[in-house]
Design a protein around this motif. Structure first.
Motif, PDB file in Angstrom:
ATOM      1  N   CYS A 269     -25.113 -57.713  -0.392  1.00 34.50           N
ATOM      2  CA  CYS A 269     -24.371 -57.398  -1.619  1.00 34.50           C
ATOM      3  C   CYS A 269     -23.472 -56.189  -1.394  1.00 34.50           C
ATOM      4  O   CYS A 269     -22.302 -56.190  -1.797  1.00 34.50           O
ATOM      5  N   LEU A 270     -24.006 -55.166  -0.730  1.00 37.90           N
ATOM      6  CA  LEU A 270     -23.204 -53.981  -0.427  1.00 37.90           C
ATOM      7  C   LEU A 270     -22.088 -54.319   0.551  1.00 37.90           C
ATOM      8  O   LEU A 270     -20.922 -53.927   0.350  1.00 37.90           O
ATOM      9  N   ALA A 271     -22.414 -55.038   1.627  1.00 39.07           N
ATOM     10  CA  ALA A 271     -21.440 -55.355   2.670  1.00 39.07           C
ATOM     11  C   ALA A 271     -20.272 -56.169   2.117  1.00 39.07           C
ATOM     12  O   ALA A 271     -19.102 -55.893   2.405  1.00 39.07           O
ATOM     13  N   THR A 272     -20.589 -57.168   1.303  1.00 39.17           N
ATOM     14  CA  THR A 272     -19.532 -58.012   0.750  1.00 39.17           C
ATOM     15  C   THR A 272     -18.719 -57.269  -0.307  1.00 39.17           C
ATOM     16  O   THR A 272     -17.512 -57.471  -0.420  1.00 39.17           O
ATOM     17  N   TRP A 273     -19.398 -56.400  -1.080  1.00 41.65           N
ATOM     18  CA  TRP A 273     -18.654 -55.619  -2.078  1.00 41.65           C
ATOM     19  C   TRP A 273     -17.717 -54.631  -1.405  1.00 41.65           C
ATOM     20  O   TRP A 273     -16.578 -54.450  -1.844  1.00 41.65           O
ATOM     21  N   LEU A 274     -18.171 -53.981  -0.344  1.00 43.16           N
ATOM     22  CA  LEU A 274     -17.306 -53.038   0.376  1.00 43.16           C
ATOM     23  C   LEU A 274     -16.039 -53.732   0.850  1.00 43.16           C
ATOM     24  O   LEU A 274     -14.934 -53.188   0.729  1.00 43.16           O
ATOM     25  N   TYR A 275     -16.194 -54.927   1.384  1.00 40.74           N
ATOM     26  CA  TYR A 275     -15.039 -55.658   1.903  1.00 40.74           C
ATOM     27  C   TYR A 275     -14.106 -56.071   0.768  1.00 40.74           C
ATOM     28  O   TYR A 275     -12.879 -55.889   0.851  1.00 40.74           O
ATOM     29  N   LEU A 276     -14.690 -56.639  -0.286  1.00 40.94           N
ATOM     30  CA  LEU A 276     -13.885 -57.077  -1.418  1.00 40.94           C
ATOM     31  C   LEU A 276     -13.187 -55.896  -2.091  1.00 40.94           C
ATOM     32  O   LEU A 276     -11.982 -55.953  -2.371  1.00 40.94           O
ATOM     33  N   ASN A 277     -13.928 -54.840  -2.340  1.00 35.22           N
ATOM     34  CA  ASN A 277     -13.338 -53.673  -3.011  1.00 35.22           C
ATOM     35  C   ASN A 277     -12.260 -53.031  -2.148  1.00 35.22           C
ATOM     36  O   ASN A 277     -11.249 -52.548  -2.663  1.00 35.22           O
ATOM     37  N   ALA A 278     -12.460 -53.023  -0.826  1.00 33.50           N
ATOM     38  CA  ALA A 278     -11.456 -52.441   0.071  1.00 33.50           C
ATOM     39  C   ALA A 278     -10.149 -53.216  -0.019  1.00 33.50           C
ATOM     40  O   ALA A 278      -9.060 -52.619  -0.055  1.00 33.50           O
ATOM     41  N   CYS A 279     -10.246 -54.546  -0.053  1.00 35.11           N
ATOM     42  CA  CYS A 279      -9.036 -55.366  -0.168  1.00 35.11           C
ATOM     43  C   CYS A 279      -8.337 -55.135  -1.498  1.00 35.11           C
ATOM     44  O   CYS A 279      -7.104 -55.133  -1.573  1.00 35.11           O
ATOM     45  N   ALA A 280      -9.125 -54.940  -2.564  1.00 33.55           N
ATOM     46  CA  ALA A 280      -8.553 -54.750  -3.895  1.00 33.55           C
ATOM     47  C   ALA A 280      -7.979 -53.351  -4.065  1.00 33.55           C
ATOM     48  O   ALA A 280      -6.853 -53.189  -4.547  1.00 33.55           O
ATOM     49  N   LYS A 281      -8.724 -52.332  -3.657  1.00 31.95           N
ATOM     50  CA  LYS A 281      -8.263 -50.948  -3.885  1.00 31.95           C
ATOM     51  C   LYS A 281      -7.148 -50.550  -2.921  1.00 31.95           C
ATOM     52  O   LYS A 281      -6.401 -49.615  -3.185  1.00 31.95           O
ATOM     53  N   GLY A 282      -7.031 -51.291  -1.809  1.00 35.27           N
ATOM     54  CA  GLY A 282      -5.951 -51.010  -0.864  1.00 35.27           C
ATOM     55  C   GLY A 282      -4.954 -52.144  -0.783  1.00 35.27           C
ATOM     56  O   GLY A 282      -4.288 -52.330   0.247  1.00 35.27           O
TER      57      GLY A 282
END
Length: 476
Positions: A269-282
């Motif tokens: 859950c953390l690993a996938t959120w980090l990736y998704l959030n990174a794509c969205a916030k950047g």
């Protein structure tokens, strides 16, 4: 003070003040770009090779899912010649009965697609200018970067639907097979529609003349629906949203079954959120990447975004959602190590991607960048060093890019390996992601370096002498 003009399609006209921006190519560079924007040779084994990929990969996706869900994660196979026919009959029966694209699967997957399109259309966003595109006469596209608002709107909507029981998040993992089939159909269908639309409107680019190969590689470079750039929208809003919510679905299923969530599923859950959030916030960094600037939007990219990524990168989640936690339990120090390596690799990956993209923005005269969470230290290189090419572009030699030509690839692969390692030795299938990923990265790196050698000539040789290592400093 310079002025710019923007036409109805969102294209920004460069150099309207009569001055050439620092990232505009020279006349010599324009000739090279014209050459690179033409089809010269087949990749991926040509028409026969891409046909094998388009038929073989969906079959492989079904096979791995069947092994995980029905055969304890073991790579099943016929044990004799006489067993080949019954083996394939069993596989086909699983596909027909357990992965049939029923109405509910269509509603779930298509509902997400249309919801993400709606959010992409209406949500407020950060306006970001892309790089000059040779095929558009060196105009630039303006992108409405609203993935971050869309992400949190999606998370809130999903929570409300789950707790009101209008849509239980556990259904994502419980209906994995049928939804995966629908995703594949979407991938093939969108690829065909995009290809036909480009040919019909005369916007096709770098065509080989072979339908199968051009369908695979794509015909359109920057297809849009209103304010939505479909290529960037699909890269962020579809695969990583599904990947994250598949992990959340497994967590919900574990909690309902056992009354707790294992550290392994929490890790995903953390690993996938980090990736998704990174794509969205950047997201504003994405228009500066090769994907947007050069890669066409064909089956290779479309199917991968609609079906490949969301239904092959999370095999560890599929296994954990269907097996007792005792099969993949680790010691506390092992968990601590894996979480530490994950976060460290993420920070390197995020910083490297940011440094490169924001350096390209700096060459466009963009010096003010938006702040979103989390901002990784060193994500912007101050007073960067670079090699000025005769083409007109600049090659970054500062920050993480001073030590490796692809530091982002190394960190990205480490994260992919951890996504499989989180189940230990319970099943080899989740390691497919990292094995496949390193193959893709190596191939893509070769394509990129070959293109750069043509584009920059002796300047590329100088760059390689300054940044000696392709991936890992001191090793390779």
């Amino acid at each position: 003070m310079s002025t710019v003009a923007v036409d109805a399609s969102g294209l920004k006209l460069l150099a309207s003040n009569g001055k050439k921006p620092t990232n505009m190519p020279t006349e010599e560079g324009m000739k090279v770009d014209q050459k690179l924007d033409q089809h010269h040779s087949y990749e991926f084994g040509g028409p026969w090779g891409v046909t094998a990929i388009m038929t073989g990969f969906p079959i492989l996706m079904y096979y791995f899912w069947i092994c995980l869900w029905f055969y304890d994660g073991q790579l099943v196979h016929p044990h004799s010649v006489d067993g080949i026919k019954p083996f394939f009959a069993r596989m086909l029966q699983h596909v027909r009965e357990d992965a049939y694209p029923n109405a509910y699967a269509w509603k779930v997957y298509s509902g997400n697609i249309f919801f993400q399109l709606f959010l992409g259309w209406v949500m407020p966003g950060y306006k970001q200018e892309g790089l000059p595109v040779p095929s558009l006469g060196y105009k630039t596209l303006t992108y409405n970067c609203n993935a971050l608002f869309s992400l949190y709107a999606t998370m809130i909507t999903a929570a409300v639907l789950h707790y009101t029981e209008l849509f239980r998040l556990t259904d994502i993992i419980d209906h994995y097979g049928p939804i995966m089939t629908v995703a594949m159909i979407w991938g093939f269908g969108v690829s065909l529609g995009t290809y036909l639309q480009a040919v019909a409107t005369g916007t096709q680019l770098r065509m080989s003349g072979n339908f199968v190969y051009d369908y695979f590689m794509g015909a359109a470079l920057n297809p849009r629906i209103g304010p939505i750039d479909l290529k960037m929208w699909a890269e962020v809003r579809i695969p990583w949203v599904i990947v994250f919510f598949t992990a959340v679905s497994a967590a919900c299923k574990q909690y309902e079954t056992y009354g707790y969530v294992t550290p392994n599923v929490a890790f995903m859950c953390l690993a996938t959120w980090l990736y998704l959030n990174a794509c969205a916030k950047g997201e504003e960094c994405i228009p500066q990447t090769w994907d947007m600037y050069h890669e066409k939007w064909g089956f290779m990219v479309i199917f991968w975004n609609f079906a490949g990524v969301p239904y092959t990168y999370v095999y560890s989640v599929v296994y954990m959602a269907s097996h007792d936690p005792s099969k993949y339990r680790f010691s506390t120090p092992t968990y601590a190590l894996m979480f530490t390596v994950l976060i460290s690799a993420y920070c390197v990956w995020d910083a490297a991607m940011s440094q490169k993209s924001r350096f390209k923005m700096q060459t466009q005269g963009i010096t003010t960048f938006r702040k979103t969470f989390p901002q990784i230290p060193g994500c912007i290189v101050q007073n960067p060093t670079y090699i000025q090419t005769s083409h007109g572009n600049r090659l970054l030699t500062s920050g993480l890019w001073a030590y490796s030509r692809k530091p982002n690839y190394v960190a990205d692969w480490i994260m992919s390996f951890l996504w499989g390692a989180i189940v230990g030795t319970a099943t080899p299938i989740p390691y497919f992601y990292s094995i496949f990923f390193i193959t893709v990265l190596t191939h893509r790196c070769g394509r990129d370096f070959e293109r750069c050698a043509i584009k920059y000539g002796k300047d590329w040789e100088e760059y390689c002498s300054v940044v000696k290592w392709k991936f890992i400093p001191g090793i390779y």
